[in-house]
Design a protein around this motif. Structure first.
Motif, PDB file in Angstrom:
ATOM      1  N   LYS A 181       0.850  -1.187   0.000  1.00 46.68           N
ATOM      2  CA  LYS A 181       0.000   0.000   0.000  1.00 46.68           C
ATOM      3  C   LYS A 181       0.889   1.242   0.000  1.00 46.68           C
ATOM      4  O   LYS A 181       1.987   1.233   0.547  1.00 46.68           O
ATOM      5  N   ALA A 182       0.377   2.275  -0.627  1.00 45.97           N
ATOM      6  CA  ALA A 182       1.114   3.539  -0.672  1.00 45.97           C
ATOM      7  C   ALA A 182       0.126   4.694  -0.663  1.00 45.97           C
ATOM      8  O   ALA A 182      -1.019   4.558  -1.087  1.00 45.97           O
ATOM      9  N   CYS A 183       0.595   5.811  -0.165  1.00 46.58           N
ATOM     10  CA  CYS A 183      -0.193   7.046  -0.251  1.00 46.58           C
ATOM     11  C   CYS A 183       0.780   8.183  -0.512  1.00 46.58           C
ATOM     12  O   CYS A 183       1.971   8.081  -0.242  1.00 46.58           O
ATOM     13  N   GLY A 184       0.262   9.229  -1.080  1.00 44.83           N
ATOM     14  CA  GLY A 184       1.055  10.426  -1.327  1.00 44.83           C
ATOM     15  C   GLY A 184       0.417  11.593  -0.599  1.00 44.83           C
ATOM     16  O   GLY A 184      -0.782  11.821  -0.718  1.00 44.83           O
ATOM     17  N   VAL A 185       1.211  12.312   0.167  1.00 42.43           N
ATOM     18  CA  VAL A 185       0.709  13.452   0.930  1.00 42.43           C
ATOM     19  C   VAL A 185       1.358  14.715   0.374  1.00 42.43           C
ATOM     20  O   VAL A 185       2.582  14.863   0.433  1.00 42.43           O
ATOM     21  N   PRO A 186       0.549  15.610  -0.170  1.00 42.25           N
ATOM     22  CA  PRO A 186       1.118  16.823  -0.743  1.00 42.25           C
ATOM     23  C   PRO A 186       1.580  17.795   0.343  1.00 42.25           C
ATOM     24  O   PRO A 186       1.079  17.783   1.457  1.00 42.25           O
ATOM     25  N   PHE A 187       2.562  18.611  -0.019  1.00 48.51           N
ATOM     26  CA  PHE A 187       3.003  19.677   0.870  1.00 48.51           C
ATOM     27  C   PHE A 187       3.196  20.941   0.043  1.00 48.51           C
ATOM     28  O   PHE A 187       3.388  20.891  -1.167  1.00 48.51           O
ATOM     29  N   ASP A 188       3.101  22.048   0.708  1.00 44.47           N
ATOM     30  CA  ASP A 188       3.348  23.350   0.091  1.00 44.47           C
ATOM     31  C   ASP A 188       4.099  24.170   1.116  1.00 44.47           C
ATOM     32  O   ASP A 188       3.541  24.616   2.119  1.00 44.47           O
ATOM     33  N   LEU A 189       5.376  24.342   0.891  1.00 39.71           N
ATOM     34  CA  LEU A 189       6.230  25.054   1.825  1.00 39.71           C
ATOM     35  C   LEU A 189       6.710  26.335   1.153  1.00 39.71           C
ATOM     36  O   LEU A 189       7.596  26.293   0.303  1.00 39.71           O
ATOM     37  N   ARG A 190       6.047  27.414   1.460  1.00 38.38           N
ATOM     38  CA  ARG A 190       6.368  28.725   0.884  1.00 38.38           C
ATOM     39  C   ARG A 190       6.443  28.672  -0.645  1.00 38.38           C
ATOM     40  O   ARG A 190       7.387  29.169  -1.253  1.00 38.38           O
ATOM     41  N   GLY A 191       5.465  28.033  -1.241  1.00 36.66           N
ATOM     42  CA  GLY A 191       5.393  27.978  -2.702  1.00 36.66           C
ATOM     43  C   GLY A 191       6.128  26.812  -3.330  1.00 36.66           C
ATOM     44  O   GLY A 191       6.031  26.589  -4.535  1.00 36.66           O
ATOM     45  N   HIS A 192       6.887  26.063  -2.549  1.00 39.95           N
ATOM     46  CA  HIS A 192       7.564  24.868  -3.062  1.00 39.95           C
ATOM     47  C   HIS A 192       6.641  23.688  -2.807  1.00 39.95           C
ATOM     48  O   HIS A 192       6.435  23.299  -1.661  1.00 39.95           O
ATOM     49  N   ARG A 193       6.093  23.152  -3.878  1.00 34.40           N
ATOM     50  CA  ARG A 193       5.103  22.091  -3.744  1.00 34.40           C
ATOM     51  C   ARG A 193       5.703  20.744  -4.126  1.00 34.40           C
ATOM     52  O   ARG A 193       6.606  20.655  -4.946  1.00 34.40           O
ATOM     53  N   GLY A 194       5.174  19.724  -3.507  1.00 34.77           N
ATOM     54  CA  GLY A 194       5.618  18.372  -3.813  1.00 34.77           C
ATOM     55  C   GLY A 194       4.712  17.363  -3.140  1.00 34.77           C
ATOM     56  O   GLY A 194       3.661  17.714  -2.595  1.00 34.77           O
ATOM     57  N   VAL A 195       5.143  16.120  -3.182  1.00 34.38           N
ATOM     58  CA  VAL A 195       4.372  15.051  -2.559  1.00 34.38           C
ATOM     59  C   VAL A 195       5.353  14.098  -1.876  1.00 34.38           C
ATOM     60  O   VAL A 195       6.414  13.796  -2.418  1.00 34.38           O
TER      61      VAL A 195
END
Length: 112
Positions: free
Chosen positions: A67-81
């Motif tokens: 199983k896998a999940c992806g959690v997005p982040f947004d750190l001062r405009g730098h986005r990723g997962v």
């Protein structure tokens, strides 16, 4: 084979087209309006005919990550997962439990 670069059969990460691989798959699932974390079956993703073959994903599945999940982040405009993995037999009700969900989100922000 996917961690130890000194091994002769090491499989390095390769550039993926947008939407391909686990990170691309989960990134394409991110929706600013939907903050839910959804765990997916790794085998279903690797068997998806719309996903190009990717040996590292197959090796993760063979290693027991089901199983896998992806959690997005947004750190001062730098986005990723950030990707998280669980064994195939993990209890999904525990994975989606509120405190675990919160822990994954806070960790993603710190990792990002």
């Amino acid at each position: 084979r996917i961690e130890d670069e000194t091994l002769a059969n090491y499989v390095p990460p390769t550039k993926q087209v947008p939407g391909a691989g686990l990170a691309g798959y989960f990134w394409s699932q991110c929706d600013a309006q939907d903050s839910s974390i959804t765990w997916r079956d790794v085998k279903a993703i690797t068997d998806d005919p719309d996903q190009p073959p990717y040996l590292r994903m197959t090796l993760l599945e063979q290693a027991g990550y089901g199983k896998a999940c992806g959690v997005p982040f947004d750190l001062r405009g730098h986005r990723g997962v950030v990707l998280y993995f669980a064994r195939a037999t993990a209890d999904e009700s525990m994975l989606t439990e509120y405190t675990n969900d919160l822990h994954l989100r806070v960790s993603a922000d710190l990792i990002g």
